[in-house]
Structure formats: structure tokens, C-alpha cells
Design an enzyme around this catalytic site. Structure first.
Site, PDB file in Angstrom:
ATOM      1  N   GLY A   1       0.745  -1.228   0.093  1.00  0.00           N
ATOM      2  CA  GLY A   1      -0.055   0.034   0.018  1.00  0.00           C
ATOM      3  C   GLY A   1       0.643   1.388   0.159  1.00  0.00           C
ATOM      4  O   GLY A   1       0.355   2.456  -0.406  1.00  0.00           O
TER       5      GLY A   1
ATOM      6  N   ASP B   1      -5.988   3.061  10.217  1.00  0.00           N
ATOM      7  CA  ASP B   1      -7.626   2.681  10.208  1.00  0.00           C
ATOM      8  C   ASP B   1      -7.939   2.554  11.553  1.00  0.00           C
ATOM      9  O   ASP B   1      -7.848   3.201  12.791  1.00  0.00           O
ATOM     10  CB  ASP B   1      -7.854   1.606   9.389  1.00  0.00           C
ATOM     11  CG  ASP B   1      -9.480   1.411   9.386  1.00  0.00           C
ATOM     12  OD1 ASP B   1      -9.977   2.158   9.865  1.00  0.00           O
ATOM     13  OD2 ASP B   1      -9.690   0.274   8.804  1.00  0.00           O
TER      14      ASP B   1
HETATM   15  P1  5GP Z   1      -5.122  -0.941  10.349  1.00  0.00           P
HETATM   16  O1  5GP Z   1      -4.167  -1.906  11.025  1.00  0.00           O
HETATM   17  O2  5GP Z   1      -4.572   0.183  10.924  1.00  0.00           O
HETATM   18  O3  5GP Z   1      -6.697  -1.193  10.870  1.00  0.00           O
HETATM   19  O4  5GP Z   1      -5.392  -1.163   9.005  1.00  0.00           O
HETATM   20  C1  5GP Z   1      -4.319  -0.632   8.377  1.00  0.00           C
HETATM   21  C2  5GP Z   1      -4.219  -1.446   6.552  1.00  0.00           C
HETATM   22  O5  5GP Z   1      -5.383  -1.731   6.641  1.00  0.00           O
HETATM   23  C3  5GP Z   1      -3.631  -0.751   5.877  1.00  0.00           C
HETATM   24  O6  5GP Z   1      -2.335  -0.805   5.374  1.00  0.00           O
HETATM   25  C4  5GP Z   1      -4.584  -0.892   4.666  1.00  0.00           C
HETATM   26  O7  5GP Z   1      -3.844  -1.961   3.965  1.00  0.00           O
HETATM   27  C5  5GP Z   1      -5.775  -1.374   5.191  1.00  0.00           C
HETATM   28  N1  5GP Z   1      -6.714  -0.329   5.064  1.00  0.00           N
HETATM   29  C6  5GP Z   1      -7.308   0.147   6.130  1.00  0.00           C
HETATM   30  N2  5GP Z   1      -8.376   0.988   5.695  1.00  0.00           N
HETATM   31  C7  5GP Z   1      -8.474   0.983   4.294  1.00  0.00           C
HETATM   32  C8  5GP Z   1      -9.100   1.656   3.190  1.00  0.00           C
HETATM   33  O8  5GP Z   1      -9.987   2.676   3.559  1.00  0.00           O
HETATM   34  N3  5GP Z   1      -8.819   1.274   1.976  1.00  0.00           N
HETATM   35  C9  5GP Z   1      -7.946   0.295   1.737  1.00  0.00           C
HETATM   36  N4  5GP Z   1      -7.617   0.096   0.470  1.00  0.00           N
HETATM   37  N5  5GP Z   1      -7.203  -0.364   2.691  1.00  0.00           N
HETATM   38  C10 5GP Z   1      -7.522  -0.179   3.820  1.00  0.00           C
HETATM   39 MG    MG Z   2      -1.513  -2.353   3.846  1.00  0.00          MG
END
Ligand code: 5GP
Ligand code: MG
Length: 177
Positions: free
Chosen positions: A38, A96
Site C-alpha cells: 500500500g 485505520d
Molecule cells: P489498521 O491495522 O490500521 O486497521 O489497517 C491498516 C491497513 O488496513 C492498511 O495498511 C490498509 O492495507 C488497510 N486499510 C484500512 N483502511 C483501508 C481503506 O480505506 N482502503 C484500503 N484500500 N485499505 C485500507
Molecule cells: Mg496495507
């Protein structure tokens, strides 16, 4: 697809982040650990604006397994450089729940860096499930599923030069691709 951040705005955002880093890390060298896939586009755009000596290290951490739901995190770090006694900047595409950044930071801290900070391209509002916040954020966005500029839906859309909110109709169309 609804465009949230266009190419021009993204360019200015990356300019600003690079300026901050050039100031904060002036006279030091920086080891960037970038979470694939990403952060690929942000990494490429950012490092070409950095003025200090930079080392690049790639790791993979995936929690989203081809869906929009969060799953278990796996970290692959076979391509990691030695970060002991280094100033490290961990880069990810989006904050996120925050679990990815917290887990990866924990892992990197066990490798004895001199310092470690985090930078994300996007920070979603109201979705964090952790105590930490990223040290550098390029854009704050509302709670929606976004694609483009590195971010995918089922491994597609990463190449879009803008960030867009993925809508139900896009997902329906997607099943015939
Ligand atoms: P976290 O561990 O903070 O919940 O998520 C991080 C990862 O979730 C990011 O590196 C990404 O790969 C994925 N992610 C979270 N939200 C989104 C979003 O709105 N779109 C996309 N494409 N990936 C997301
Ligand atoms: Mg990611």
C-alpha cells in the site's frame, strides 16, 4: 467512484511531509521501513524529495485479506535491513484501527533502533482502536473505504493517481473484471 484527493493535492501533501522530514532529520541519515504494498507510491514520491542519506527497507504486513474487513496481521520481513542504532521512519498507507502500525512498531523496536517514528499517507477519523497516533500524517480523511495512490480493493486500483471512495456500484462492476 468519488474522488477524495486529486493528484495536485496529493503532490502538495507529499511536498509538505518531505519538508518536515528534511527539517526534523537534517544532518542525520534515515532508514525508511515501508509496509508493502500500500505504501509503494507514497514511498517512491516521498524519497525523491528527501535530502538526507536514505536507506530503504521493505516489509509486508497484511490484515485485509482481499475484503474490506480487518483480519489477522501477518508480517514478512525477509527484506529488512539491519536497523540497530538507526533512526527509523516506518511508513504505511493508512491508519485505520491502528493495529498494523502498533504491531509493526513493536516488532521494529525489538531490533534496537536509535529512534522510531511513523508516517502515514492517510489517517481515518474515528476508527482507531489503539492508544498511539502516527507521528506524521499527510491527510486526514472521513471513515470510508478508499482506493488509489497505492491503496487497493482486492489488489486492484493501486495505480490510480488519485484517492477515491469505493462505492457499491464499483464493487458490483468489479465482479466482472
Ligand atoms: P489498521 O491495522 O490500521 O486497521 O489497517 C491498516 C491497513 O488496513 C492498511 O495498511 C490498509 O492495507 C488497510 N486499510 C484500512 N483502511 C483501508 C481503506 O480505506 N482502503 C484500503 N484500500 N485499505 C485500507
Ligand atoms: Mg496495507
Amino acid at each position: 467512484m468519488k474522488i477524495l484527493l486529486d493528484e495536485t493535492r496529493i503532490g502538495h501533501g507529499i511536498d509538505e511531509l518531505a519538508a518536515k522530514l528534511n527539517k526534523d532529520y537534517a544532518g542525520r541519515s534515515l532508514t525508511i521501513v515501508s509496509i508493502m504494498t500500500g505504501s509503494l507510491i507514497m514511498l517512491a514520491d516521498l524519497i525523491r524529495r528527501l535530502e538526507m542519506p536514505v536507506r530503504i527497507s521493505l516489509i509486508q504486513a497484511s490484515s485485509y485479506r482481499g475484503t474490506t474487513e480487518s483480519g489477522d496481521l501477518t508480517i514478512q520481513d525477509q527484506m529488512m535491513l539491519d536497523i540497530s542504532d538507526r533512526d527509523v521512519l516506518l511508513i504505511d498507507d493508512i491508519f485505520d484501527t491502528g493495529k498494523t502500525l502498533v504491531e509493526v512498531t513493536k516488532r521494529l523496536n525489538s531490533l534496537g533502533p536509535k529512534s522510531i517514528k511513523t508516517a502515514v499517507f492517510l489517517n481515518k477519523s474515528g476508527t482507531s482502536q489503539v492508544d498511539a497516533t502516527p507521528d506524521y500524517v499527510v491527510f486526514h480523511i472521513p471513515n470510508a473505504f478508499v482506493v488509489g495512490y497505492g491503496l487497493d480493493y482486492q489488489d486492484l486500483y493501486r495505480n490510480l493517481p488519485f484517492v477515491a471512495v469505493l462505492e457499491e456500484s464499483d464493487i458490483a462492476q468489479h465482479s466482472v473484471l
